[in-house]
Design a protein around this motif. Structure first.
Motif, short mmCIF file in Angstrom:
data_model
loop_
_atom_site.label_atom_id
_atom_site.label_comp_id
_atom_site.label_asym_id
_atom_site.label_seq_id
_atom_site.Cartn_x
_atom_site.Cartn_y
_atom_site.Cartn_z
N ARG A 16 0.82 -1.21 0.00
CA ARG A 16 0.00 0.00 0.00
C ARG A 16 0.86 1.26 0.00
O ARG A 16 0.48 2.28 -0.59
CB ARG A 16 -0.94 -0.02 1.21
N ALA A 17 2.00 1.21 0.65
CA ALA A 17 2.90 2.37 0.63
C ALA A 17 3.42 2.62 -0.78
O ALA A 17 3.50 3.77 -1.23
CB ALA A 17 4.05 2.14 1.60
N LEU A 18 3.78 1.56 -1.48
CA LEU A 18 4.25 1.72 -2.86
C LEU A 18 3.13 2.23 -3.75
O LEU A 18 3.34 3.11 -4.61
CB LEU A 18 4.78 0.38 -3.38
N ASP A 19 1.92 1.71 -3.55
CA ASP A 19 0.77 2.18 -4.33
C ASP A 19 0.48 3.65 -4.07
O ASP A 19 -0.02 4.36 -4.95
CB ASP A 19 -0.48 1.35 -4.00
N ALA A 20 0.78 4.11 -2.85
CA ALA A 20 0.54 5.51 -2.49
C ALA A 20 1.63 6.43 -3.02
O ALA A 20 1.54 7.66 -2.85
CB ALA A 20 0.44 5.64 -0.97
N GLY A 21 2.65 5.88 -3.65
CA GLY A 21 3.70 6.70 -4.25
C GLY A 21 4.93 6.91 -3.40
O GLY A 21 5.83 7.67 -3.79
N PHE A 22 5.02 6.25 -2.27
CA PHE A 22 6.21 6.39 -1.42
C PHE A 22 7.35 5.52 -1.96
O PHE A 22 7.13 4.43 -2.50
CB PHE A 22 5.90 5.95 0.02
N ASP A 23 8.57 6.00 -1.80
CA ASP A 23 9.76 5.18 -2.05
C ASP A 23 10.01 4.40 -0.77
O ASP A 23 10.80 4.78 0.09
CB ASP A 23 10.95 6.08 -2.39
N ALA A 24 9.27 3.30 -0.64
CA ALA A 24 9.20 2.58 0.63
C ALA A 24 10.09 1.35 0.63
O ALA A 24 10.34 0.73 -0.41
CB ALA A 24 7.76 2.18 0.92
#
Length: 457
Positions: free
Chosen positions: A354-362
């Protein structure tokens, strides 16, 4: 002032009580189409599994107690069929009498909640197919278990309710199988990406988790369920089916009233729980609310958020224009916990996907540590995953899985996710409890945070 609350369960009664506290002289009226206004729905699997005494009541507050102790007028078995904000009118159907009337109110709080999703497959209306949403469902399931020769229960959906219902059925000595396209439990609800401890516990309990979808439900000549057909062509014989594939907001009333809806289908509200209509606020499972850390407005159908949003909505709806700006909803951390088959899972914030989907470089950091000092024979492994932003080290979320001490430990992450805390903050500045029978000298969260400092750069 007359204020109408539309809906019960967690949000409606909380909003009604808060509104009456804020405006003691106001006439606050609550309408609920069902027979109960306040029910502990999270306890349902434990009641059905025999973990609670059979006479245990799940009613948190009866209509009579609501009227007596909160001063709120309550109408159960009353369905609001229309809301007209321009005319300040509600159309209400009294279900026990078959009569319909219009009532005038100054302000409205919409707390219509969510309904259990259906599968939308042929045969779903067979006798013995249930959802798990309220006391009516609970009593129907209990009657079926008490009166029918149930041997095998198929549970469609491996989220936390499906998982808890599988445990409940096993506690009753019944066979249980879970159908979930992910092929594992908690794949789409409580993030459990970094650990297989729960999956192993489910398998050891004799509950198969099949990576299949239900495509048809077959019934006997008398209408009772006899099997579930899956997308792999399998036919699974059973005498009961529990559908647990999530919920969807009840927005029909809001949409017909012209209220703006959000991108996930919930009612769109601002931080004061104000809708697009001047006299209407909304709260609970029907609204989209901002999550930390990205601020995206999402549906989060849990009682904790229902009560939080209800209090904000009520304070603003019952207050004067000069007092409303102080009552705002702050982004939530999404703390969820579940315990089943002897394993705990705690999840806060965003999973890696979900973090990657939200655009974070996670980046995700996974460690395994112990729940208490290793010298204690009861010490059990805990798997920790921290999700952080590369470069800044900001904590975006985390999950803990273990046989003890996992779920409540996740609460430590809540202020970090909400406040933008970093893995360095957790590793170096947080003083967590050390006591040999309670926790090791270096807590599993701090071990993960130290590793994440290296991983996140």
């Amino acid at each position: 002032m007359r204020l109408a609350i539309i809906g019960g369960l967690a949000a409606g009664p909380a909003a009604a009580a808060e509104a009456k506290r804020r405006a003691p002289d106001a006439e606050v009226v609550l309408f609920e189409q069902g027979p109960h206004i306040s029910v502990g729905t999270c306890e349902i699997p434990y009641l059905l599994g025999g973990h609670l005494e059979p006479e245990t009541t799940l009613q948190v507050l009866t209509p009579e107690a609501m009227e007596r102790t909160r001063g709120v007028t309550v109408h159960v078995r009353h369905r609001v069929t229309a809301l007209d904000p321009r005319r300040s009118r509600l159309t209400v159907e009294a279900l026990d009498y078959g009569s319909t009337r219009e009532e005038a109110f100054d302000r409205f709080i919409l707390a219509t909640g969510a309904r259990a999703r259906r599968l939308g497959v042929e045969g779903e209306d067979a006798a013995g197919v249930f959802t798990v949403r309220d006391l009516v469902d609970t009593h129907a399931i209990q009657r079926w278990l008490d009166t029918q020769p149930v041997r095998h229960v198929v549970i469609v959906g491996g989220g936390y309710i499906g998982l808890e219902m599988a445990e409940a059925m096993r506690s009753r000595g019944l066979r249980a199988s879970i159908l979930d396209p992910n092929g594992r439990v908690l794949g789409s609800t409580v993030a459990c990406e970094a650990s297989d401890l729960m999956d192993r516990a489910v398998a050891e309990a004799g509950v198969p988790v099949r990576a299949e979808r239900a495509t048809e439900i077959l019934a006997e000549d008398d209408g009772r369920v006899r099997a579930v057909r899956t997308d792999r062509g399998e036919l699974i014989g059973c005498q009961m089916v529990i559908v647990s594939v999530g919920v969807e907001p009840r927005t029909e009333l809001a949409a017909a009233a012209g209220l703006r809806l959000g991108d996930m289908g919930g009612v769109a509200v601002d931080d004061q729980m104000h809708t697009s209509a001047r006299s209407v606020w909304a709260c609970g499972d029907v609204v989209q609310i901002p999550r930390a850390p990205d601020g995206r407005r999402v549906l989060w159908p849990l009682a904790t958020m229902a009560r939080r949003t209800a209090r904000v909505a009520a304070r603003n709806a019952a207050g004067s224009a000069s007092t409303r700006s102080a009552d705002r909803f702050r982004p939530f951390a999404g703390a969820v916990g579940v315990r089943a088959f002897g394993v705990e899972v705690g999840s806060v914030g965003l999973s890696l996907s979900r973090a990657l989907d939200a655009g974070f470089d996670a980046v995700a950091t996974d460690v395994r540590h112990v729940s208490r000092t290793r010298a204690f024979p009861e010490a059990a492994p805990i798997d920790v995953r921290l999700v952080s932003e590369r470069g800044s080290g900001r904590i975006l979320g985390g999950q803990l899985v273990g046989r003890e001490g996992a779920a409540l430990r996740a609460n430590v992450l809540v202020p970090l996710v909400i406040g933008g805390g970093t893995v360095r903050d957790l590793a170096e500045d947080f003083d967590l409890i050390y006591n040999p029978p309670l926790g090791p000298a270096v807590d599993p969260l701090k071990v993960a945070a130290s590793q994440a400092m290296r991983d996140a750069g």
